[in-house]
Design a protein around this motif. Structure first.
Motif, mmCIF file in Angstrom:
data_model
loop_
_atom_site.group_PDB
_atom_site.id
_atom_site.type_symbol
_atom_site.label_atom_id
_atom_site.label_comp_id
_atom_site.label_asym_id
_atom_site.label_seq_id
_atom_site.Cartn_x
_atom_site.Cartn_y
_atom_site.Cartn_z
ATOM 1 N N GLU A 30 4.079 -10.219 4.027
ATOM 2 C CA GLU A 30 4.269 -9.876 2.624
ATOM 3 C C GLU A 30 5.282 -10.791 1.978
ATOM 4 N N PRO A 56 -1.516 -0.969 1.541
ATOM 5 C CA PRO A 56 -1.294 -2.026 2.534
ATOM 6 C C PRO A 56 -2.618 -2.584 3.053
ATOM 7 N N ARG A 72 -1.555 -2.474 -5.589
ATOM 8 C CA ARG A 72 -0.320 -2.985 -4.994
ATOM 9 C C ARG A 72 0.312 -1.980 -4.034
ATOM 10 N N GLU A 109 3.874 -3.485 9.621
ATOM 11 C CA GLU A 109 4.439 -4.762 10.041
ATOM 12 C C GLU A 109 5.315 -4.573 11.279
ATOM 13 N N SER A 161 5.115 0.619 7.686
ATOM 14 C CA SER A 161 4.402 -0.323 6.822
ATOM 15 C C SER A 161 3.313 -1.074 7.567
ATOM 16 N N HIS A 187 -0.966 -12.642 -2.841
ATOM 17 C CA HIS A 187 0.467 -12.607 -3.101
ATOM 18 C C HIS A 187 0.763 -12.809 -4.583
ATOM 19 N N ASN A 243 0.251 -6.071 -0.950
ATOM 20 C CA ASN A 243 0.986 -5.950 0.315
ATOM 21 C C ASN A 243 0.041 -6.288 1.461
#
Length: 261
Positions: free
Chosen positions: A260, A184, A181, A248, A246, A209, A214
Motif C-alpha cells: 500500500e 482491501p 478505498r 499485510e 489488514s 495507488h 488498498n
C-alpha cells in the motif's frame, strides 16, 4: 482434481452438483448468455451452526474451468474456516461446450452481479454467515470480475482477491470511489505468466495507488497457475482480515512487488 484429492474431502459437506438458485428469476435465466445459474457450494469441515462463518465467493477462470474449480481451490486455501460458493460464468459458444468466461461487457457485468447476489443469498439461507465477512475472489478473468464487482458494491465485501487476473479498466470500474478505498485487495501474479505479466501487474498497481485503493501485489515463481504457496497466502490474508488485521505481513517469503502506498 483427481479422485485421491476428492477422497480427502469426503468428511466435509460438499455440494458439488450445480443447482438452480432458489432466488433466481427464471425469465432472467432464459435471457442469460450462460443459461441456468449453476453453482458449487462447499461447507466447512465439522460445520458448527452456532458460529457465523466468513463466506468466500469464487469466480472461476475462463476456458475449460467452471464452478467446480472451487473443489481444487478450497483444499489448498482452508476447508475448515469458510463457507465457499462458486457461480458459473458465461458460455463461450452459447452452449458451454467451449468453456466458460466472465466477459467485461455491460450485459455480462450486470448478470455476473446478479449471479453473485444469488450465490450469497443462497449461502445465507443454508448456513450461518457473518454478513460483514463476505469476500470475493477469482482466477484470471474471474479475478478481474471479482475486483469489478467488489468496487461496484464495496460495502458488501470485506476484501477482494484476483489471482492472475488484471484489474478491470473501462466502464467506470471504480464506481463507488470512497467505498472502494475501504476494500482491501490482494493481487497475485505468476512471474512467467505471459497473459497477465508482472509488468502489467505493476501498471495496475500504479493505477490503483493513484485512486487510493488498498492493495498488496505479490509475485510467485510460476506461470498462469495457482500453486500451493499462492493459495496458502490467500488463506493467511483472509484469516488476518477476519481477525481484524489488514492482511499485510502475513504472507510467505515470495516477492512483494509493492504494498500500500
Amino acid at each position: 482434481m483427481d479422485r485421491r484429492a476428492l477422497s480427502k474431502m469426503s468428511s466435509a459437506e460438499i455440494f458439488s452438483q450445480p443447482f438452480f438458485s432458489e432466488s433466481s428469476d427464471p425469465a432472467r435465466e432464459r435471457r442469460s448468455p450462460a443459461g441456468p445459474n449453476a453453482r458449487t457450494v462447499l461447507a466447512p469441515l465439522h460445520y458448527e451452526p452456532n458460529y457465523a462463518y466468513p463466506l468466500l465467493v469464487w469466480l472461476h477462470g475462463h476456458g475449460g474451468c467452471d464452478e467446480r474449480q472451487l473443489l481444487y481451490v478450497m483444499p489448498l486455501v482452508n476447508l475448515q474456516n469458510f463457507v465457499a460458493v462458486a457461480p458459473r460464468g458465461f458460455a463461450l459458444d452459447g452452449e458451454g461446450a467451449g468453456g466458460w468466461d466472465w466477459p467485461q461487457t455491460p450485459e455480462c457485468i450486470e448478470e455476473a452481479e446478479c449471479r453473485v447476489d444469488d450465490a450469497i443469498s443462497g449461502s445465507l439461507r443454508r448456513f450461518r454467515i457473518a454478513r460483514h465477512r463476505v469476500f470475493i475472489a477469482g482466477f484470471g478473468a474471474g479475478g478481474t470480475m471479482a475486483l469489478r464487482l467488489a468496487w461496484r458494491r464495496p460495502r458488501r465485501f470485506a476484501g477482494a482477491i484476483s489471482l492472475c487476473g488484471a484489474a478491470p479498466r473501462g466502464m467506470r470500474p471504480i464506481a463507488d470511489y470512497f467505498g472502494a478505498r475501504e476494500v482491501p485487495v490482494l493481487i497475485a501474479v505468476g512471474r512467467d505468466d505471459e497473459e497477465y505479466t508482472p509488468v502489467q501487474a505493476c501498471d495496475d498497481l500504479r493505477f490503483l495507488h493513484t485512486v487510493g485503493i488498498n492493495i498488496v501485489l505479490r509475485q510467485y515463481p510460476c506461470a498462469r497457475e495457482m500453486p500451493a504457496e499462492m493459495l496458502g497466502d490467500v488463506n493467511r490474508w483472509l484469516i488476518d482480515i477476519v481477525n481484524g488485521g489488514s492482511g499485510e505481513g502475513t504472507l510467505s517469503d515470495g516477492d512483494v512487488l509493492q504494498q500500500e502506498a
